[in-house]
Design a protein around this motif. Sequence first.
Motif, PDB file in Angstrom:
ATOM      1  N   MET A 255       0.825  -1.202   0.000  1.00  0.00           N
ATOM      2  CA  MET A 255       0.000   0.000   0.000  1.00  0.00           C
ATOM      3  C   MET A 255       0.865   1.260   0.000  1.00  0.00           C
ATOM      4  SD  MET A 255      -2.658   1.301   2.873  1.00  0.00           S
ATOM      5  CE  MET A 255      -1.473   2.446   3.554  1.00  0.00           C
ATOM      6  N   LEU A 256       1.914   1.252   0.835  1.00  0.00           N
ATOM      7  CA  LEU A 256       2.810   2.418   0.900  1.00  0.00           C
ATOM      8  C   LEU A 256       3.445   2.700  -0.457  1.00  0.00           C
ATOM      9  CD1 LEU A 256       5.268   2.509   3.921  1.00  0.00           C
ATOM     10  CD2 LEU A 256       3.529   4.161   3.295  1.00  0.00           C
ATOM     11  N   ALA A 259       1.028   4.182  -2.779  1.00  0.00           N
ATOM     12  CA  ALA A 259       0.572   5.524  -2.421  1.00  0.00           C
ATOM     13  C   ALA A 259       1.619   6.593  -2.700  1.00  0.00           C
ATOM     14  CB  ALA A 259       0.194   5.563  -0.937  1.00  0.00           C
ATOM     15  N   PRO A 261       3.859   9.203  -4.267  1.00  0.00           N
ATOM     16  CA  PRO A 261       3.718   9.874  -5.549  1.00  0.00           C
ATOM     17  C   PRO A 261       4.844   9.468  -6.494  1.00  0.00           C
ATOM     18  CG  PRO A 261       4.136  11.464  -3.782  1.00  0.00           C
ATOM     19  CD  PRO A 261       4.081  10.114  -3.157  1.00  0.00           C
ATOM     20  N   THR A 269      -3.744   8.237 -11.030  1.00  0.00           N
ATOM     21  CA  THR A 269      -3.592   7.869  -9.639  1.00  0.00           C
ATOM     22  C   THR A 269      -3.795   6.374  -9.531  1.00  0.00           C
ATOM     23  OG1 THR A 269      -4.687   9.933  -9.200  1.00  0.00           O
ATOM     24  CG2 THR A 269      -4.249   8.535  -7.322  1.00  0.00           C
ATOM     25  N   VAL A 272      -5.954   4.278  -4.484  1.00  0.00           N
ATOM     26  CA  VAL A 272      -5.715   5.114  -3.316  1.00  0.00           C
ATOM     27  C   VAL A 272      -5.909   4.271  -2.072  1.00  0.00           C
ATOM     28  CG1 VAL A 272      -6.529   7.120  -2.065  1.00  0.00           C
ATOM     29  CG2 VAL A 272      -6.459   7.162  -4.551  1.00  0.00           C
ATOM     30  N   PRO A 273      -4.968   4.382  -1.122  1.00  0.00           N
ATOM     31  CA  PRO A 273      -5.084   3.557   0.074  1.00  0.00           C
ATOM     32  C   PRO A 273      -6.376   3.847   0.841  1.00  0.00           C
ATOM     33  CG  PRO A 273      -3.320   5.178   0.289  1.00  0.00           C
ATOM     34  CD  PRO A 273      -3.780   5.223  -1.117  1.00  0.00           C
ATOM     35  N   GLN A 274      -6.826   2.841   1.550  1.00  0.00           N
ATOM     36  CA  GLN A 274      -8.053   2.980   2.318  1.00  0.00           C
ATOM     37  C   GLN A 274      -7.723   3.220   3.782  1.00  0.00           C
ATOM     38  OE1 GLN A 274     -11.197   2.866   0.824  1.00  0.00           O
ATOM     39  NE2 GLN A 274      -9.807   3.050  -0.931  1.00  0.00           N
ATOM     40  N   GLY A 275      -8.584   3.974   4.455  1.00  0.00           N
ATOM     41  CA  GLY A 275      -8.504   4.099   5.899  1.00  0.00           C
ATOM     42  C   GLY A 275      -7.290   4.864   6.386  1.00  0.00           C
ATOM     43  N   GLU A 276      -7.186   4.961   7.704  1.00  0.00           N
ATOM     44  CA  GLU A 276      -6.072   5.674   8.313  1.00  0.00           C
ATOM     45  C   GLU A 276      -5.451   4.788   9.389  1.00  0.00           C
ATOM     46  OE1 GLU A 276      -6.880   9.577   9.687  1.00  0.00           O
ATOM     47  OE2 GLU A 276      -7.899  10.164   7.840  1.00  0.00           O
ATOM     48  N   ILE A 277      -4.281   5.241   9.872  1.00  0.00           N
ATOM     49  CA  ILE A 277      -3.627   4.496  10.940  1.00  0.00           C
ATOM     50  C   ILE A 277      -4.520   4.544  12.187  1.00  0.00           C
ATOM     51  CG2 ILE A 277      -1.543   4.381  12.353  1.00  0.00           C
ATOM     52  CD1 ILE A 277      -0.113   5.900  10.138  1.00  0.00           C
ATOM     53  N   ARG A 292      -7.352  -2.387   7.585  1.00  0.00           N
ATOM     54  CA  ARG A 292      -7.118  -1.742   6.287  1.00  0.00           C
ATOM     55  C   ARG A 292      -6.702  -2.749   5.229  1.00  0.00           C
ATOM     56  NH1 ARG A 292      -2.951   3.038   7.431  1.00  0.00           N
ATOM     57  NH2 ARG A 292      -3.878   3.992   5.582  1.00  0.00           N
TER      58      ARG A 292
ATOM     59  N   VAL B 207       2.280   9.665   3.962  1.00  0.00           N
ATOM     60  CA  VAL B 207       2.214   9.262   2.555  1.00  0.00           C
ATOM     61  C   VAL B 207       0.837   8.723   2.163  1.00  0.00           C
ATOM     62  CG1 VAL B 207       3.281   7.847   0.775  1.00  0.00           C
ATOM     63  CG2 VAL B 207       4.648   8.669   2.670  1.00  0.00           C
ATOM     64  N   ALA B 211      -1.859  10.708  -0.318  1.00  0.00           N
ATOM     65  CA  ALA B 211      -2.395  10.188  -1.574  1.00  0.00           C
ATOM     66  C   ALA B 211      -3.916  10.327  -1.598  1.00  0.00           C
ATOM     67  CB  ALA B 211      -1.986   8.727  -1.747  1.00  0.00           C
ATOM     68  N   GLN B 212      -4.540  10.102  -0.448  1.00  0.00           N
ATOM     69  CA  GLN B 212      -6.001  10.234  -0.384  1.00  0.00           C
ATOM     70  C   GLN B 212      -6.430  11.673  -0.628  1.00  0.00           C
ATOM     71  OE1 GLN B 212      -6.869   8.828   3.575  1.00  0.00           O
ATOM     72  NE2 GLN B 212      -6.541   6.682   3.063  1.00  0.00           N
ATOM     73  N   LYS B 218      -8.240  16.404  -6.512  1.00  0.00           N
ATOM     74  CA  LYS B 218      -8.279  16.281  -7.967  1.00  0.00           C
ATOM     75  C   LYS B 218      -9.677  15.918  -8.466  1.00  0.00           C
ATOM     76  CE  LYS B 218      -5.570  13.409 -10.373  1.00  0.00           C
ATOM     77  NZ  LYS B 218      -4.454  12.453 -10.551  1.00  0.00           N
ATOM     78  N   GLY B 236       6.793  15.059  -6.639  1.00  0.00           N
ATOM     79  CA  GLY B 236       5.985  13.865  -6.855  1.00  0.00           C
ATOM     80  C   GLY B 236       4.501  14.204  -6.838  1.00  0.00           C
ATOM     81  N   VAL B 237       4.112  15.051  -5.909  1.00  0.00           N
ATOM     82  CA  VAL B 237       2.715  15.471  -5.813  1.00  0.00           C
ATOM     83  C   VAL B 237       2.310  16.205  -7.085  1.00  0.00           C
ATOM     84  CG1 VAL B 237       1.149  17.038  -4.597  1.00  0.00           C
ATOM     85  CG2 VAL B 237       2.668  15.544  -3.303  1.00  0.00           C
ATOM     86  N   GLU B 240       1.759  13.904  -9.991  1.00  0.00           N
ATOM     87  CA  GLU B 240       0.546  13.127  -9.895  1.00  0.00           C
ATOM     88  C   GLU B 240      -0.700  13.974 -10.116  1.00  0.00           C
ATOM     89  OE1 GLU B 240       1.254   9.729  -7.887  1.00  0.00           O
ATOM     90  OE2 GLU B 240      -0.531   9.843  -6.629  1.00  0.00           O
TER      91      GLU B 240
END
Lengths: 332, 340
Positions: A255-256, A259, A261, A269, A272-277, A292, B207, B211-212, B218, B236-237, B240
Amino acid sequence: MSAMVTIRNLTRTFDVSKPWLNRVLERLPRQKLTAVSDVTLEIEEKSVYALVGESGSGKSTIGKILVGLLPPSSGEVRVEGVDLATETDPKVREELRSNIQMIFQDPYASLNPRWRVKDVIVEPVKVRGGKTEGLAEKLLEQVGLSAEDAGKFPHQFSGGQRQRICVARALASNPRLIVCDEPTSALDVSVQAQVLNLMSDLKDELGLTYLFISHDLTVVRHMADRIGVLYLGQLVEEADPETLFETPRHPYTQMLLAAAPKLDSFGETEAVPQGEIPDPINPPPGCVFNPRCPYATERCRIERPELRRMGETRVACHHAEEIARKLSLETA
Amino acid sequence: MAISPVAETEYKGSAQPEQGQQPTLSVRDLVVEIPTRRGVLRPVDRVSYDLAPGEILGVVGESGAGKSMTGNAVIGLLDRPAHIAGGEILLNGKRIDNLSRRDMRKIRGKEIGMVFQDPLTSLNPLIPIGDQLAETIETHLNVSRTEARKRALASLEEVGIPAAAERLDSYPHEFSGGMRQRVVIALALCAEPSLVIADEPTTALDVSVQAQIIALLKRLCREHGTSVILVTHDMGVIAEAADRVAVMYAGKLVEIGPVRDVLTHPNHPYTDGLVGSMPAHSHGQARLRQIPGAMPRLNALPEGCAFHPRCPKAQEKCRHAPEPELMNGAACWFPVGEDA
Ligand SMILES: Nc1ncnc2c1ncn2[C@@H]1O[C@H](COP(=O)(O)OP(=O)(O)OP(=O)(O)O)[C@@H](O)[C@H]1O
Ligand SMILES: Nc1ncnc2c1ncn2[C@@H]1O[C@H](COP(=O)(O)OP(=O)(O)O)[C@@H](O)[C@H]1O
Ligand code: SF4
Ligand code: SF4
Ligand SMILES: [Mg+2]
Ligand SMILES: [Mg+2]
């Protein structure tokens, strides 16, 4: 090759309870945050071991424990065979301490503004009663500044130059191991390149070993010989850069990488990763990544996966093999 | 809805919106000055660009290059004593650089939305987020309280706040950093502005959350046809998210063009250096390419081209001739790839 650092089952918790009175009035229990949880790793002599992970994953905590700024809650940290937590011989302790230095992220905050650069640099040597004659000047030239800068104050330097001063200071006591905690995160990319080049050169010249902490995957890929990925205080994957970037095994690493860039993505894109820590005070049971993780099963919600070998990689995931098979089928 | 057709055709290489089409934003020879005891500083020096409807313009450059100052000038939020000392700014064809503070305040929020690095600067810590959104909608869109509440909820759902209906009465501090930035984006877009200025919107985020947020920004701007100025030091941003990229150095716009062209074939030696010094471009080499030296201070700008002390291509002309103007996308006498 031999391991310079061995970390075994390292755990560090912090008491994050509300003040006593609040706890009594609001009937709150004591709360414990596990910043580092059962981490085991080795750092080879003269290599760069990088720890990556998002904010709060425990990178700095491990770094601080290694240099002796924080004691472990449990587990063992040995540098050249010596464990600071149990070693009692003051001479051995002293020697070990001067053998390990740390460089921090913020070159602004880590230099005392009222001290001349010369005094900043030699301080670690001075407190141990070492000789400091001409030392600052020599080190300044070694890090690409000039001997005349010794009499100036930190505010007279740019961010990149200040980080060079921090490097000079770290080198003053002739260390063998340097913990670099996000040494270039506060710098612009062009200045970052200067500082990273300097650090690589010094490593080769002086035979240094680095624990290199960063959240930037591209920096880590460039610098590291071995990379450990942390998530919520746990080491979830470890491999050499090539293996890690080509065949990430842990779903979090995957996932990292997706994600981050990419310079050649141009408007596309990826997933896109889901959820948060999750809240580190109440981490999910079982595998910490399960809320996640697209591959999570019942077992993942109950049982914490152990870090185990899989080819060139060490990975903590119950289903790493199945996931690898599935991904290779998808790309085939 | 969807990508504006103008934007599509326009990225083929020209650095300007299509002929005859009115840009959302037009910045002409913008100069920002700061009087100090030791002389007048120019953090923004004759910057010009146009922004097409629905277009995302990335602004990059080292810290202190003048990226934020340019954005702040557009939204009329320069901190005194900094002020606009020349040029003009047109929003949908109307001049806004000479408006009174009061009129400018009406434009902010209504016609220009803002997203900053620290979400807490855009949110009032004492007011539940639902009320903040509803109030902005009510004042700018002239709708009833109930209608505003309804739209507030819809916009929170749109930015992906889970269980939005239950979070309307939550305060900013009850959200994580990423969720707060989502709320700020909802707030920036809720009055349907034609332009959003996002200054380092993801710099403080991790990171995966970054991305989210970029994907969200966008998508929403595409859907609403909003133009965006995306200020960031992260290439990088930009790669993208942006359609075009503007590179700033020491207060000047030194290169502008479609993001793919600029990042793969930079014309200005500074852009070339920036792109080349990224670790992602090290290609397994032990050393990174680096730009020597540091950006000059505003009170000690070198004569001629301000980049010349650091430039590998610098020649006599660069040191003494008046600084080069932006031509064919780059402000340089000897652009990269064109052998002199
Ligand atoms: N002194 C402390 N008291 C309480 N909690 C702490 C303390 N130091 C760290 N923590 C917590 O321990 C966890 C790990 O922190 P750490 O600073 O090691 O993270 P990190 O990976 O370095 O993050 P960052 O990328 O933000 O620097 C976090 O949840 C943090 O809030
Ligand atoms: N109040 C001020 N007084 C003097 N100089 C300032 C002031 N605010 C900003 N500057 C200078 O203006 C320049 C541009 O700043 P800024 O737009 O914030 O840069 P960026 O966003 O590109 O990092 C910098 O050199 C900065 O030091
Ligand atoms: S153990 Fe389960 S939840 Fe954890 S990463 Fe592996 S598959 Fe996902
Ligand atoms: S004008 Fe000269 S000094 Fe300036 S960027 Fe171009 S080549 Fe370099
Ligand atoms: Mg840290
Ligand atoms: Mg800025």
